[in-house]
Write a protein that holds these residues in place. Structure first.
Motif, short mmCIF file in Angstrom:
data_model
loop_
_atom_site.label_atom_id
_atom_site.label_comp_id
_atom_site.label_asym_id
_atom_site.label_seq_id
_atom_site.Cartn_x
_atom_site.Cartn_y
_atom_site.Cartn_z
N ARG A 28 -44.10 25.64 -4.51
CA ARG A 28 -44.42 26.17 -3.18
C ARG A 28 -43.40 27.25 -2.81
O ARG A 28 -43.75 28.29 -2.28
CB ARG A 28 -44.45 25.06 -2.13
CG ARG A 28 -44.90 25.58 -0.75
CD ARG A 28 -45.08 24.50 0.31
NE ARG A 28 -43.85 23.76 0.53
CZ ARG A 28 -43.66 22.47 0.20
NH1 ARG A 28 -44.64 21.78 -0.35
NH2 ARG A 28 -42.51 21.87 0.43
N TRP A 29 -42.12 26.98 -3.13
CA TRP A 29 -41.09 28.01 -2.88
C TRP A 29 -41.44 29.29 -3.63
O TRP A 29 -41.31 30.39 -3.10
CB TRP A 29 -39.72 27.54 -3.34
CG TRP A 29 -39.10 26.43 -2.55
CD1 TRP A 29 -39.41 26.03 -1.28
CD2 TRP A 29 -38.06 25.55 -3.00
NE1 TRP A 29 -38.63 24.98 -0.90
CE2 TRP A 29 -37.79 24.66 -1.93
CE3 TRP A 29 -37.34 25.43 -4.17
CZ2 TRP A 29 -36.80 23.67 -2.03
CZ3 TRP A 29 -36.36 24.46 -4.27
CH2 TRP A 29 -36.11 23.59 -3.20
N ARG A 30 -41.86 29.13 -4.88
CA ARG A 30 -42.22 30.31 -5.68
C ARG A 30 -43.41 31.03 -5.06
O ARG A 30 -43.39 32.25 -4.88
CB ARG A 30 -42.55 29.90 -7.11
CG ARG A 30 -42.87 31.09 -8.01
CD ARG A 30 -43.60 30.71 -9.25
NE ARG A 30 -44.87 30.08 -8.91
CZ ARG A 30 -45.63 29.43 -9.77
NH1 ARG A 30 -45.26 29.28 -11.01
NH2 ARG A 30 -46.78 28.90 -9.39
N ASP A 31 -44.45 30.29 -4.72
CA ASP A 31 -45.66 30.90 -4.16
C ASP A 31 -45.41 31.54 -2.80
O ASP A 31 -46.04 32.54 -2.46
CB ASP A 31 -46.78 29.86 -4.06
CG ASP A 31 -47.22 29.37 -5.43
OD1 ASP A 31 -46.89 30.02 -6.45
OD2 ASP A 31 -47.87 28.29 -5.49
N ASP A 32 -44.46 30.99 -2.02
CA ASP A 32 -44.13 31.54 -0.71
C ASP A 32 -43.12 32.69 -0.80
O ASP A 32 -42.79 33.30 0.22
CB ASP A 32 -43.56 30.45 0.21
CG ASP A 32 -44.61 29.42 0.62
OD1 ASP A 32 -45.82 29.68 0.43
OD2 ASP A 32 -44.21 28.36 1.14
N GLY A 33 -42.60 32.96 -1.98
CA GLY A 33 -41.65 34.05 -2.16
C GLY A 33 -40.20 33.68 -1.84
O GLY A 33 -39.34 34.56 -1.74
N ASP A 34 -39.92 32.39 -1.70
CA ASP A 34 -38.54 31.96 -1.43
C ASP A 34 -37.69 32.02 -2.70
O ASP A 34 -36.47 32.16 -2.63
CB ASP A 34 -38.52 30.54 -0.87
CG ASP A 34 -39.21 30.46 0.49
OD1 ASP A 34 -39.09 31.43 1.27
OD2 ASP A 34 -39.88 29.44 0.76
#
Length: 195
Positions: A28-34
């Motif tokens: 989710r962090w990856r997909d959200d750009g975090d």
């Protein structure tokens, strides 16, 4: 997000899992750009200071025993104008070579006895270090592998090395002796110093 800030700027999936991060949260962090995925299973926090050598950092985390070598090391040390198409790393002969498709990586197997000869390190990102052969070892490896990389690259790297402040020709000869390439290095050194 508090879990993310507790992780290093660059980290692996196993590091995140070891700190209690669930795989869904990580992706989710990856997909959200975090976080940015540098390589399979290697992530860097998006707000971390920029990395000077993100590809080298990714490869180093994928294969901690590896040492950056040959063309890649020559580019880092400005011993060549060539931009390598892949990250070139060395692993000991008894070590299974890592399979890294991204960033493109080429693996060399070097003898265990002299594997860490000329070992140095560079800061690939603030406070994040990568193992790399020093300039002298890089020149010697290019001379040893001149049949593969071409004599012009090896000779150009030698000439650039000799123009550097702190160049030590006796160190080159000593290293060439240990790596069984003394004849060609001595001959190239004589030619380069006569010019």
């Amino acid at each position: 997000m508090s879990r993310l800030t507790s992780l290093p700027a660059t980290f692996t999936t196993s590091t995140a899992l070891g700190r209690g991060v669930h795989p869904r949260e990580l992706y989710r962090w990856r997909d959200d750009g975090d976080v940015v995925e540098l390589s399979r299973g290697v992530f860097r926090q998006a707000d971390a200071p920029p990395a000077s050598y993100p590809d080298l950092l990714a490869v180093a985390l994928r294969s901690p025993i590896a040492i950056v070598c040959c063309r890649t090391a020559a580019a880092v040390y400005d011993l060549s104008d060539e931009i390598p198409l892949s990250v070139q790393i060395a692993v000991p002969t008894r070590q299974r070579p890592p399979r890294i498709t991204y960033p493109p990586t080429e693996v060399f197997r070097f003898d265990v006895v002299n594997f860490e000869l000329g070992l140095s390190r560079i800061e690939a990102a603030p406070d994040e270090w990568v193992r790399i052969y020093d300039p002298a070892r890089t020149v010697i490896d290019l001379m040893r592998l001149r049949g593969r990389f071409g004599e012009p690259l090896a000779h150009a790297a030698l000439q650039r090395y000799l123009r550097r402040r702190g160049a030590r020709p006796p160190e080159l000869l000593s290293m060439a002796t240990r790596l069984d390439v003394l004849g060609p290095v001595r001959q190239a050194l004589d030619v380069a110093m006569a010019q």
